[in-house]
Structure formats: structure tokens, C-alpha cells
Design an enzyme around this catalytic site. Structure first.
Site, PDB file in Angstrom:
ATOM      1  N   GLY A   7       0.789  -4.914   0.519  1.00 33.42           N
ATOM      2  CA  GLY A   7       0.485  -4.712  -0.353  1.00 33.42           C
ATOM      3  C   GLY A   7       0.031  -5.776  -1.462  1.00 33.42           C
ATOM      4  O   GLY A   7      -0.814  -6.168  -2.556  1.00 33.42           O
ATOM      5  N   ALA A  52       0.564  -0.789  -0.363  1.00 35.71           N
ATOM      6  CA  ALA A  52       0.060  -0.080   0.226  1.00 35.71           C
ATOM      7  C   ALA A  52       0.772   1.228   0.031  1.00 35.71           C
ATOM      8  O   ALA A  52       2.117   0.997   0.546  1.00 35.71           O
ATOM      9  CB  ALA A  52      -0.736  -0.286   0.850  1.00 35.71           C
ATOM     10  N   GLU A  79       4.067  -5.829   7.396  1.00 37.99           N
ATOM     11  CA  GLU A  79       3.112  -4.221   8.013  1.00 37.99           C
ATOM     12  C   GLU A  79       3.520  -4.141   9.730  1.00 37.99           C
ATOM     13  O   GLU A  79       3.615  -3.183  10.111  1.00 37.99           O
ATOM     14  CB  GLU A  79       1.765  -4.957   7.433  1.00 37.99           C
ATOM     15  CG  GLU A  79       0.952  -4.729   6.340  1.00 37.99           C
ATOM     16  CD  GLU A  79       1.717  -5.679   5.206  1.00 37.99           C
ATOM     17  OE1 GLU A  79       2.005  -6.481   5.791  1.00 37.99           O
ATOM     18  OE2 GLU A  79       0.945  -5.673   4.417  1.00 37.99           O
ATOM     19  N   GLU A 132      -0.126  -9.660  -1.037  1.00 41.03           N
ATOM     20  CA  GLU A 132      -1.799  -9.699  -1.206  1.00 41.03           C
ATOM     21  C   GLU A 132      -2.592  -9.611  -2.189  1.00 41.03           C
ATOM     22  O   GLU A 132      -2.785 -10.405  -2.588  1.00 41.03           O
ATOM     23  CB  GLU A 132      -1.956  -8.683  -0.295  1.00 41.03           C
ATOM     24  CG  GLU A 132      -1.790  -8.985   1.783  1.00 41.03           C
ATOM     25  CD  GLU A 132      -2.590  -7.656   2.339  1.00 41.03           C
ATOM     26  OE1 GLU A 132      -2.243  -6.665   2.150  1.00 41.03           O
ATOM     27  OE2 GLU A 132      -2.994  -7.636   2.954  1.00 41.03           O
TER      28      GLU A 132
HETATM   29  C1  3H9 Z   1       0.345  -2.910   3.416  1.00 45.01           C
HETATM   30  O1  3H9 Z   1       0.996  -2.928   2.185  1.00 45.01           O
HETATM   31  C2  3H9 Z   1      -0.526  -1.736   4.162  1.00 45.01           C
HETATM   32  C3  3H9 Z   1      -1.756  -3.490   3.866  1.00 45.01           C
HETATM   33  O2  3H9 Z   1      -1.291  -5.289   3.612  1.00 45.01           O
HETATM   34  C4  3H9 Z   1      -3.007  -3.040   3.754  1.00 45.01           C
HETATM   35  C5  3H9 Z   1      -3.551  -1.946   3.152  1.00 45.01           C
HETATM   36  C6  3H9 Z   1      -5.045  -1.882   2.908  1.00 45.01           C
HETATM   37  N1  3H9 Z   1       5.224   3.263   0.576  1.00 45.01           N
HETATM   38  O3  3H9 Z   1      13.648   2.348   0.452  1.00 45.01           O
HETATM   39  P1  3H9 Z   1      13.433   2.235  -0.580  1.00 45.01           P
HETATM   40  C7  3H9 Z   1       9.200   4.672  -1.195  1.00 45.01           C
HETATM   41  S1  3H9 Z   1       2.109  -0.924   3.980  1.00 45.01           S
HETATM   42  C8  3H9 Z   1       4.794   4.889  -0.261  1.00 45.01           C
HETATM   43  O4  3H9 Z   1      14.389   4.024  -0.300  1.00 45.01           O
HETATM   44  P2  3H9 Z   1      15.194   0.609  -1.356  1.00 45.01           P
HETATM   45  C9  3H9 Z   1      10.534   5.573  -0.268  1.00 45.01           C
HETATM   46  O5  3H9 Z   1       9.695   6.418   0.568  1.00 45.01           O
HETATM   47  C10 3H9 Z   1       3.635  -1.619   3.410  1.00 45.01           C
HETATM   48  N2  3H9 Z   1       6.311   4.931  -0.051  1.00 45.01           N
HETATM   49  O6  3H9 Z   1      14.065   1.974  -1.397  1.00 45.01           O
HETATM   50  C11 3H9 Z   1      11.624   5.811  -1.259  1.00 45.01           C
HETATM   51  O7  3H9 Z   1      10.768   7.558  -1.493  1.00 45.01           O
HETATM   52  P3  3H9 Z   1      11.963   8.291  -1.765  1.00 45.01           P
HETATM   53  C12 3H9 Z   1       3.729  -3.372   3.266  1.00 45.01           C
HETATM   54  C13 3H9 Z   1       6.952   3.823  -0.212  1.00 45.01           C
HETATM   55  O8  3H9 Z   1      15.044  -0.002  -2.841  1.00 45.01           O
HETATM   56  C14 3H9 Z   1      11.256   5.168  -2.453  1.00 45.01           C
HETATM   57  O9  3H9 Z   1      10.013   4.531  -2.141  1.00 45.01           O
HETATM   58  N3  3H9 Z   1       5.059  -2.824   2.920  1.00 45.01           N
HETATM   59  C15 3H9 Z   1       6.642   2.420  -0.198  1.00 45.01           C
HETATM   60  O10 3H9 Z   1      15.842   1.130  -1.123  1.00 45.01           O
HETATM   61  C16 3H9 Z   1      12.351   4.257  -2.399  1.00 45.01           C
HETATM   62  O11 3H9 Z   1      12.296   3.330  -1.575  1.00 45.01           O
HETATM   63  C17 3H9 Z   1       6.179  -2.446   3.252  1.00 45.01           C
HETATM   64  O12 3H9 Z   1       6.427  -1.729   4.102  1.00 45.01           O
HETATM   65  C18 3H9 Z   1       5.392   2.628   0.444  1.00 45.01           C
HETATM   66  N4  3H9 Z   1       4.617   1.135   0.076  1.00 45.01           N
HETATM   67  O13 3H9 Z   1      13.728  -0.735  -1.082  1.00 45.01           O
HETATM   68  C19 3H9 Z   1       7.848  -2.054   1.797  1.00 45.01           C
HETATM   69  N5  3H9 Z   1       7.480   1.708  -0.063  1.00 45.01           N
HETATM   70  O14 3H9 Z   1      12.513   8.715  -2.574  1.00 45.01           O
HETATM   71  C20 3H9 Z   1       8.239  -0.490   2.591  1.00 45.01           C
HETATM   72  C21 3H9 Z   1       9.223   2.606  -0.824  1.00 45.01           C
HETATM   73  O15 3H9 Z   1      11.180   9.924  -1.886  1.00 45.01           O
HETATM   74  N6  3H9 Z   1       9.734  -0.494   1.060  1.00 45.01           N
HETATM   75  N7  3H9 Z   1       8.442   3.888  -0.571  1.00 45.01           N
HETATM   76  O16 3H9 Z   1      12.727   8.679  -0.185  1.00 45.01           O
HETATM   77  C22 3H9 Z   1      10.287  -1.287   1.380  1.00 45.01           C
HETATM   78  O17 3H9 Z   1      10.762  -1.975   2.236  1.00 45.01           O
HETATM   79  C23 3H9 Z   1      11.574  -0.838   0.596  1.00 45.01           C
HETATM   80  O18 3H9 Z   1      11.146   0.469  -0.427  1.00 45.01           O
HETATM   81  C24 3H9 Z   1      11.697  -1.318  -1.374  1.00 45.01           C
HETATM   82  C25 3H9 Z   1      13.053  -0.593  -1.441  1.00 45.01           C
HETATM   83  C26 3H9 Z   1      12.290  -3.041  -0.539  1.00 45.01           C
HETATM   84  C27 3H9 Z   1      10.186  -1.371  -1.744  1.00 45.01           C
END
Ligand code: 3H9
Length: 693
Positions: A101, A62, A124, A104
Site C-alpha cells: 500500500g 497496509a 502482497e 500504491e
Molecule cells: C498491503 O499493503 C495491502 C495493500 O495492497 C492493500 C490494502 C487495502 N503492518 O520487519 P521489521 C511491524 S499488505 C503491520 O522487524 P525491518 C513488524 O511486525 C502489506 N505491522 O523491521 C514489526 O513489529 P514489532 C504489504 C508491520 O526494519 C515492526 O513493524 N507490505 C508492517 O526489518 C518492524 O518490522 C509488506 O508486506 C505492516 N505492513 O523491516 C511489508 N510492516 O516490532 C512488510 C512491519 O512489534 N514489512 N510491521 O515486531 C516489511 O517487509 C518490513 O517490516 C520492512 C522493515 C522492510 C518494512
């Protein structure tokens, strides 16, 4: 820009998600994906659908920045219900990370194929949440309740191969992923869709239930302060007890409640603050870091050895330098022992240990640093020693080499002045134990070249650290604020609190250890020496050191440690000594509540943080918080001192500091102008804009 592209390949429609940087499921994307799937489902010549993604990531979940804002339709569970209910089979082509998500979404599809580099996980829990789009209901039905719970509880992702073994994906594709996904889609269209995961019941049996309940019990015991762990247990239990639709509705209700919880808000704030810290105001993203093929560390003490391990762990060859054969051998043996503990614990194999040890070359004399691209000095904390080392390095090191000091307090500009290349000198402040602690303060004195700062940040990433760029001042960000807490803790003792009360209040707040237990662990003599060199006094701490009570290593400090015990016991002698000091100072002792203790310890830190921001030593409040979370074990769900101050309210903190300043006559407790201004304007630190550090 189109967030979903719909193309046809024969009878298969391919919906390609393209929502950089990480394909997060923002409102636009959800709407576009629903529209694409609905359109494909309505086209008579289409018999199956593939959901694919552009870029390196499948879908990172999400869009976290939307949480807490009014929900926008279609909600993720609605989109996923439509996908699962599609009459035409839908196949997920998981090219990279499928997280939260994103996983999911893949679980709502009728089959999943993954590239070998794909990662699958439901992280999450780390945001203070639980999966909120069917994860807690579908995952147990697919891989079993116990394994599903463990995966959601840790938040760790699994590789494509592990996913295959778990039954999370149906195939790992070494060749063209899209071709394979289309082939599976055609096959399902020809042979009929499998039972959707929501309708599966075979894994919800009594044996699974028993295994799940066992893991759930221990999880609840360990994470009492986190409501999302209890919510996760409840939701997975629902998967066993309730029909899918009811379980899904209950999951949603729990998720929505957790979104509003202060602990989740803090963890989401930390997620973005950590990423923001990597962007340094004033340094353009186009500035290229210098290449670092080989490192040298000067000083093979605990700190130097730990830093050398950081390089070796990242695969960078490193020379560990001391002044004598004996010292370097001792340091090298200590490193080997530390790796040995990891081998014993099972977190490192013997082969890995040998590989890492082979990357560390022990050497005597600074000349051994001649071929390094970066030199990190971790020698004795004395200006004369540092200047001599840097002067010599200036003669030995190749041009363009980064000369870093690991000093905790000293003025880096003065150290740099010992060289003819101050632009190449920087502070790289590691935290003890260096091979464990995540924080790296990248200290930037005026005059350090931009690409040297960029290299410090890039190196931090490579070493698996969280790098925060800070300005050059006594103690930088972390230790400068810690000094305020240390003074406040001593003041509390004289005013009437006892060591165990202070420590209990601090652990009650969420730290792993209180300041006095910490001092006993680190050894009180270190700060005693520092106080003496600065002409500072702390009546209780000084008296304990004068009595030879340096903490655990001497068997007594603020507490007693009989026969090498790790946990301290109250000591009547210390409590009597504290009472005497209060009397000598004419203080009538009084009792303090845990809340009062916490406020008296943390308010002065926040005040110092405000000064640090005023002076531009930290660029943003978030940078200060990231320092405290990664270097000092500040509880992540409290978001860091500056975030915490915002949750308390800055006007409250100003009022409390004014009262303390009046009571103690200590002018350093007067609220900083920035703190006063923000409080008067009814604002918080989160309203500040970034400044160049
Ligand atoms: C969820 O999914 C809830 C659901 O179950 C239910 C919903 C109803 N959203 O980390 P990076 C941005 S909760 C918004 O530096 P990497 C991040 O801020 C979610 N923004 O890259 C950054 O922005 P900026 C569960 C996001 O290559 C840019 O993307 N998911 C999100 O080192 C690059 O990110 C997670 O918790 C997001 N979800 O790593 C996963 N994700 O460049 C969270 C990233 O402006 N994400 N951004 O600073 C990660 O773990 C890492 O970002 C990922 C890439 C491994 C994907």
C-alpha cells in the site's frame, strides 16, 4: 500522537507521515492523511502538496494486523482516489521502503521522487494476497503489464535506481529529498499536472499483452496451490481489458476474498511469528550483543564448510580448522566448489567468489582459534570428541569469546562443563546445507549468559538466518519433533501403507519431499547408527540398512535409483520385505487414505510440540512453527505444525491420538496434558502466552 503533520513551505503543503515503527497505513493514519490532503487542497495559498515520511521507511504498506477485522473508513482505495483526484498536484517523497500500500500510495500521486536508499515493491503475494489498492491496475499502466506482473509475482522490491529505469519514479535525489520534492511540486503547479496513472493507456498495448500472457502462463503452472497467483493474473488481465474503475473494483473483490483464505491467514501469522521469535522472553532488549569481528569454525566437513561460508557471505573473516592438512584442504576445496556452482548458475560473480574465499583461512590445529571472537564447533557428533575440543578451547580462547557447538542432539550443558566458562557456551544449530537453510536454532542451556544469547540472535540476523531461541534437550525443537514423524512413518509402513503412498501424501500436503525420499537422499545409515547408539529399533529401516540399502548413494534404499537417478522408483523387493515384517508382527495390513497418512504423521509431532511448550523448550507455539518453516521446508501457507493443529482443531487431534495410542499400545501417543487441557477448554495454541525458553 499525530500520525500526519501538515506544514507549509511557501506555496507547498508538506504532509509528513509519522506512524512508527514503519508508517503502516492503519485506520488512524488513513483518516489523518485524507484530512491533511483535503485541508491543504482547500487552502487558497497552497498550490501543491508533498507526501513525505518520518523515520527510515516511507510506508511499509497496509497495516497487516487490521486484515480480517471489520474494515474502517476511509479504506485505502478511497484515500488514494482522493489523492489522485486532487486538483492540486501531489508529489511523493519516497525516503525509504515504499511497500505494498505504500507504493500504491506513491502511484496515486502525480509524481514520485526517491532517495537513493529507497526500495519499491509490492510484496502482497508473500502474504497470500494481491495488491488491493490499485497496484494491479496502476503499475501495468505505468511500467507495462509484463514487468508489472513479474514484480508483483516475485514480491521483490527494486532499488531507487532500478525504479528510475523502470519509470516507477521520476527522479532519484542524492541531495535533500524534501527540497527536490517541493521543487517538483511547484513545477507541476506552474505547468499543470501530468495525466494521472489511472488514465494512461499507452502501455496497455498488444505487445505488452502478449509478453504478460507468456509470463502468466508459466506462473499459473508453477503455483497451482496458491489462489493469489491466479487472482493476480486475472487482475492484471483486467488492467488490459476493463476501464480503470471496473478493474479497481474487481481487484478489491479479489483482495477481499483472499484476505479470508486460510492460506493467506497462515502467511500473515508467519509474518508476525517470525518477528516475535526475535524477541526472547526473559532477555531485555537493552542487553547488548558481544562484538564479533572474527570467527573460527572447527571441522571442515560439509557442515563446517557450510558454516564458514555463512560467515564469509556476511563479510566476517573466519578460520576453518581441521586436524590435518589433508582434511582442511579437502574441506576448503569443497567450499570453493560450492561457490563455483553459484558462479556457474550466475548467482555469484567470480570476483565475489574470490572475495569470499579470501575471508576463509584454512588452518590446522585448535591453536588457530586463538584470535577468534566466536568459535563454532562442527566436529564429529560424539560427546567425548566435543568435550575434548571444548576443554582445549577453554585454554586457548580469549576471555569473553563465545564458544558455540553445532551439535544436533547432544547435551550442551555437558559440553559446557568441560570448560571453566559455561556462561559463554551456547548451541548454534545450523541446518544442512548450512549456507542455504535459513534456520538457526540458538540453544540456550541453563547458565548461559544473557548477552551470549543476544549475540546468537544478532549473529543469526547478520548471517541472514532466522534465529529461534530454544532450550537444551535431546534434539532441541526441530529434530525432537522430526523423530516423532520418522517413527510414525515407519509405523505406517508396518500397518499397511507403502513408501510411495506416504511420500505422495506428504508432498500432497505441500512438503517438497516425503520422509522416505528424504531418508534416501540423506542416507539411511546415519539414523541407523543413531538408533543403534540409543538402543532403538525400526524394523523396516533397520532391515534395509542391514541389506546395505542406504539410499541414493548406494543406488537403493526405500526406492531404486538405477544409474544414479535422482527420483526413486518403486521396488517390489522393498514392498515384499515390508509385507513380511507386517506378517512377522501379526499385523493385518490395510489401506490408508492420504488424509489418514498426513494425520498419523503430523499429530504425533503436534503432541511433541505441546510437550516442548510444557517444558519451556520453546517459548511460544510460533517459535516451533518458525523452526519447521525454515529448517524442514514445512509449506509456509500451512503456517507450521502448531498453527496447522489450530486449524484442524485440538479436540480432533486429541481424539485421533487417543485412537492411535489405543490401537498401537504406544503410550507416547497419549495426548500431552497441555494438548488435552487446551482441547477441553475449546482453545488453540494461539491462546497461549509466551514462556522464557
Ligand atoms: C498491503 O499493503 C495491502 C495493500 O495492497 C492493500 C490494502 C487495502 N503492518 O520487519 P521489521 C511491524 S499488505 C503491520 O522487524 P525491518 C513488524 O511486525 C502489506 N505491522 O523491521 C514489526 O513489529 P514489532 C504489504 C508491520 O526494519 C515492526 O513493524 N507490505 C508492517 O526489518 C518492524 O518490522 C509488506 O508486506 C505492516 N505492513 O523491516 C511489508 N510492516 O516490532 C512488510 C512491519 O512489534 N514489512 N510491521 O515486531 C516489511 O517487509 C518490513 O517490516 C520492512 C522493515 C522492510 C518494512
Amino acid at each position: 500522537m499525530e500520525t500526519v503533520r501538515l506544514t507549509n513551505r511557501g506555496a507547498v503543503a508538506i504532509a509528513t507521515i509519522d506512524n512508527p515503527p514503519v508508517n503502516a497505513l492503519s485506520a488512524n493514519l488513513r483518516a489523518a492523511l485524507l484530512q491533511a490532503v483535503t485541508k491543504a487542497a482547500a487552502e487558497p495559498e497552497i498550490s501543491a502538496i508533498v507526501i513525505a515520511a518520518a523515520g527510515r521507511t516511507f510506508v511499509a504498506g497496509a497495516d497487516i494486523s487490521e486484515f480480517g477485522k471489520p474494515p474502517v473508513s476511509p479504506l485505502l482505495p478511497e484515500l488514494l482516489a482522493a489523492i489522485e483526484a486532487s486538483a492540486k498536484p501531489v508529489v511523493a517523497a519516497v525516503n525509504g521502503a515504499a511497500l505494498g500500500g505504500g507504493l500504491e500510495l506513491a502511484l496515486a500521486c502525480h509524481a514520485r521522487v526517491a532517495a537513493p536508499a529507497a526500495k519499491l515493491g509490492l510484496p502482497e503475494i508473500r502474504l497470500g494476497l494481491i495488491p488491493g489498492a490499485g497496484g494491479t491496475q496502476r503499475l501495468p499502466r505505468l511500467i507495462g503489464g509484463a514487468k508489472a506482473f513479474a514484480m508483483m509475482l516475485s514480491g521483490e522490491s527494486v532499488s531507487a535506481e532500478e525504479g528510475l529505469a523502470l519509470g516507477l519514479v521520476d527522479g532519484v535525489i542524492a541531495g535533500d529529498l524534501l527540497d527536490a520534492a517541493c521543487a517538483v511540486a511547484e513545477m507541476l503547479a506552474a505547468n499543470g499536472k501530468p495525466v494521472p496513472i489511472s488514465a494512461k493507456t499507452d502501455r496497455l498495448n498488444a505487445a505488452e499483452r502478449g509478453d504478460f500472457e507468456l509470463v502468466a502462463k508459466s506462473a499459473l503452472e508453477k503455483a497451482a496451490e496458491m489462489p493469489n497467483v491466479a487472482a493476480l493474473v486475472e487482475s492484471v488481465r483486467n488492467a488490459f481489458d476493463l476501464p480503470f474503475e471496473q478493474g479497481l473494483a474487481a481487484e478489491r473483490a479479489l483482495f477481499v476474498k483472499l484476505i479470508a483464505d486460510e492460506r493467506s491467514k497462515a502467511l500473515r501469522y508467519v509474518f508476525f511469528a517470525e518477528r516475535e521469535a526475535a524477541r526472547v522472553p526473559g532477555i531485555d532488549a537493552s542487553v547488548k550483543p558481544r562484538p564479533l569481528a572474527r570467527a573460527a569454525v572447527i571441522g571442515a566437513g560439509t557442515m563446517g564448510g557450510g558454516i564458514a561460508m555463512c560467515f564469509a557471505n556476511a563479510g566476517i573473516p573466519v578460520t576453518l580448522i581441521e586436524t590435518s592438512r589433508d582434511l582442511v584442504e579437502k574441506g576448503y576445496a569443497r567450499v570453493r566448489d560450492t561457490y563455483g556452482f553459484s558462479v556457474k548458475r550466475g548467482s555469484l560473480s567470480e570476483a565475489e567468489r574470490d572475495e569470499r574465499m579470501a575471508l576463509i583461512a584454512p588452518a590446522v590445529g585448535l591453536q588457530a582459534a586463538a584470535d577468534a571472537d566466536i568459535v563454532v564447533e562442527a566436529a564429529f557428533e560424539e560427546m567425548g570428541v566435543k568435550q575434548q575440543i571444548f576443554g582445549e578451547l577453554d585454554r586457548i580462547a580469549k576471555p569473553g569469546v563465545i564458544l558455540a557447538t553445532n551439535t544436533s542432539y547432544l547435551d550442551i550443558a555437558t559440553i559446557a562443563a568441560a570448560t571453566s566458562r559455561p556462561q559463554d557456551v551456547i548451541g548454534l544449530h545450523f541446518f544442512s546445507p548450512a549456507n542455504v537453510m535459513k534456520l538457526l536454532e540458538v540453544v540456550r542451556p541453563a547458565g548461559t549468559a544473557e548477552d551470549v544469547v543476544a549475540t546468537g540472535i544478532a549473529l543469526g540476523r547478520k548471517l541472514g538466518k532466522v534465529a529461534v531461541v530454544v532450550g537444551n534437550c535431546f534434539g532441541f525443537v526441530g529434530n525432537r519433533m522430526l523423530a516423532q514423524r520418522t517413527r510414525a512413518a515407519e509405523r505406517l509402513l508396518v500397518a499397511g501403507a507403502l513408501p510411495h503412498e506416504v511420500d505422495a501424501a506428504v508432498t500432497g500436503f505441500g512438503f517438497k519431499m516425503g520422509p522416505f525420499a528424504m531418508s534416501d537422499l540423506a542416507g539411511g545409515d546415519i539414523s541407523w547408527r543413531m538408533r543403534k547408539s540409543l538402543g532403538l529399533k525400526a524394523a523396516v529401516a533397520d532391515a534395509l540398512c542391514e541389506a546395505g540399502r542406504f539410499g541414493q548413494k548406494t543406488g537403493k534404499g526405500y526406492y531404486l535409483y538405477p544409474e544414479g537417478a535422482r527420483a526413486g522408483q518403486r521396488d517390489q523387493e522393498v514392498e515384499a520385505l515390508i509385507a513380511r515384517i507386517s506378517a512377522d508382527q501379526g499385523v493385518t495390513r490395510r489401506a490408508f487414505s492420504a488424509d489418514e497418512i498426513v494425520a498419523r504423521l503430523l499429530d504425533p509431532m503436534v503432541n511433541e510440540g505441546a510437550r516442548i511448550l510444557e517444558e519451556g523448550i520453546a517459548a511460544r507455539p510460533g517459535d516451533i512453527d518458525i523452526v519447521w518453516l525454515n529448517g524442514y521446508n514445512w509449506p509456509a501457507w500451512r503456517g507450521g505444525p502448531m498453527h496447522w493443529a489450530d486449524t484442524v482443531g485440538l479436540a480432533t487431534i486429541v481424539g485421533r491420538l487417543e485412537a492411535q495410542a489405543a490401537e498401537t499400545g504406544d503410550a507416547s501417543l497419549e495426548p500431552a496434558p497441555l494438548l488435552r487441557r487446551l482441547a477441553a477448554e475449546g482453545k488453540g495454541f494461539s491462546d497461549l502466552k509466551a514462556k522464557a525458553a
